[in-house]
Scaffold this active site. Structure first.
Site, PDB file in Angstrom:
ATOM      1  N   ILE A   1       0.831  -1.205   0.000  1.00  0.00           N
ATOM      2  CA  ILE A   1       0.000   0.000   0.000  1.00  0.00           C
ATOM      3  C   ILE A   1       0.864   1.253   0.000  1.00  0.00           C
ATOM      4  CG2 ILE A   1      -1.647   1.341   1.368  1.00  0.00           C
ATOM      5  CD1 ILE A   1      -2.810  -1.324   2.363  1.00  0.00           C
TER       6      ILE A   1
ATOM      7  N   ARG B   1      12.592  -0.203   6.742  1.00  0.00           N
ATOM      8  CA  ARG B   1      13.780  -0.778   7.378  1.00  0.00           C
ATOM      9  C   ARG B   1      14.668  -1.528   6.393  1.00  0.00           C
ATOM     10  NH1 ARG B   1      11.546  -4.058  12.434  1.00  0.00           N
ATOM     11  NH2 ARG B   1       9.691  -4.267  11.136  1.00  0.00           N
TER      12      ARG B   1
ATOM     13  N   ASP C   1      13.444   3.227  11.260  1.00  0.00           N
ATOM     14  CA  ASP C   1      12.694   2.282  12.078  1.00  0.00           C
ATOM     15  C   ASP C   1      11.714   3.097  12.913  1.00  0.00           C
ATOM     16  OD1 ASP C   1      11.711   0.424  13.879  1.00  0.00           O
ATOM     17  OD2 ASP C   1      13.654  -0.492  14.290  1.00  0.00           O
TER      18      ASP C   1
ATOM     19  N   TYR D   1      -3.395  -6.948  17.466  1.00  0.00           N
ATOM     20  CA  TYR D   1      -3.457  -6.128  16.248  1.00  0.00           C
ATOM     21  C   TYR D   1      -4.661  -5.197  16.298  1.00  0.00           C
ATOM     22  CZ  TYR D   1      -3.946  -5.045  11.249  1.00  0.00           C
ATOM     23  OH  TYR D   1      -4.084  -4.406  10.039  1.00  0.00           O
TER      24      TYR D   1
ATOM     25  N   LYS E   1      -4.706  -0.967  16.189  1.00  0.00           N
ATOM     26  CA  LYS E   1      -5.375  -0.197  15.137  1.00  0.00           C
ATOM     27  C   LYS E   1      -6.517   0.648  15.698  1.00  0.00           C
ATOM     28  CE  LYS E   1      -2.878  -1.385  11.574  1.00  0.00           C
ATOM     29  NZ  LYS E   1      -2.074  -0.373  10.856  1.00  0.00           N
TER      30      LYS E   1
ATOM     31  N   THR F   1      -1.585  -7.583  -0.858  1.00  0.00           N
ATOM     32  CA  THR F   1      -0.224  -7.109  -0.623  1.00  0.00           C
ATOM     33  C   THR F   1       0.627  -8.251  -0.088  1.00  0.00           C
ATOM     34  OG1 THR F   1      -0.653  -6.499   1.677  1.00  0.00           O
ATOM     35  CG2 THR F   1      -1.105  -4.820  -0.010  1.00  0.00           C
TER      36      THR F   1
END
Length: 250
Positions: free
Chosen positions: A17, A37, A56, A148, A152, A183
């Protein structure tokens, strides 16, 4: 309003993305700094007005120095796309503190640091756009991915609070919340799901596809098109929003 010459930052811009957003902004005339990174990915992505810099997002000093160097090289930031993130599911009873902290450090702390440092120069200009690439997990609970999901949700909360802090000023703050996008992250998650669930890779991908309401993976271009609208004059009154790209109501 033209975007020509405006400096844009896209974290995690070496692939997926982020790379599609960077290419879109470059095509619109922006000077684009992409970070990540992996130097090899940044080198492969850098072309024309797209410049790669290793960074980073978990490292405060690295974020401070890299963004300062980008501003010195290409001028004040006026578009900040906080895109860098990781996506991995794990049952809560199997989640140790190291896993939790790395997820938060990347998805939430990293966005906080990126936006904070971008605002240092953006606030000295007369126009700016901050866009966080969150997830549909920023708006609802994602089964098997509590860590996760929490990261978010935090990101969406940060964006909403900042939109209130800068209300009436020439800066807007919005989040884009896609479901499963085609992706490399989805590719890696396909392998992970297949291993954990004991199913084939095709069956694992079908699980993710079926989670999207229109039963297909979303293309990166659909996300970058939403970002293109958010940096256009057509969205000047869009602020503090979490925009779903999920093929239907979630």
């Amino acid at each position: 309003m033209s975007l020509a010459g405006k400096h844009a930052l896209v974290t995690g811009g070496g692939s997926g993305i982020g790379l599609d957003i960077a290419r879109m902004l470059s095509a619109e005339g922006c000077l684009v700094t992409i970070t990540g990174r992996r130097q090899t990915a940044l080198d492969a992505a850098a072309a024309g007005s797209i410049h790669g810099m290793t960074m980073d997002v978990r490292d405060e000093e690295d974020v401070i120095s890299t963004i300062a160097a980008a501003v010195e090289a290409r001028g004040p930031l006026q578009i900040c796309v906080a895109n860098a993130g990781i996506a991995e599911g794990r049952a809560l009873h199997k989640t140790d503190l190291k896993f939790w902290r790395n997820m938060m450090a990347t998805n939430l702390d990293g966005a906080f640091l990126t936006i904070r440092e971008s605002l240092t120069s953006m606030r000295q200009t007369d126009w700016g756009r901050v866009i966080a690439i969150s997830s549909i997990a920023g708006l609802r609970g994602l089964q098997g991915a509590s860590c996760y999901t929490a990261s978010k949700h935090g990101l969406v909360g940060l964006i909403r609070a900042l939109s209130e802090d800068y209300l009436g000023k020439p800066f807007t703050f919005n989040a884009v919340c896609p479901a499963y996008v085609d992706t490399p992250i989805v590719t890696r998650n396909t392998l992970s799901i297949a291993e954990r669930a004991g199913v084939s890779e095709a069956e694992a991908q079908a699980i993710m596809v079926s989670a999207n309401r229109h039963n297909r993976l979303i293309s990166p271009q659909e996300v970058s098109s939403a970002v293109k609208w958010l940096v256009s004059p057509a969205s000047e009154s869009v602020n503090g929003q979490a925009i779903e790209i999920a093929g239907g109501q979630m």
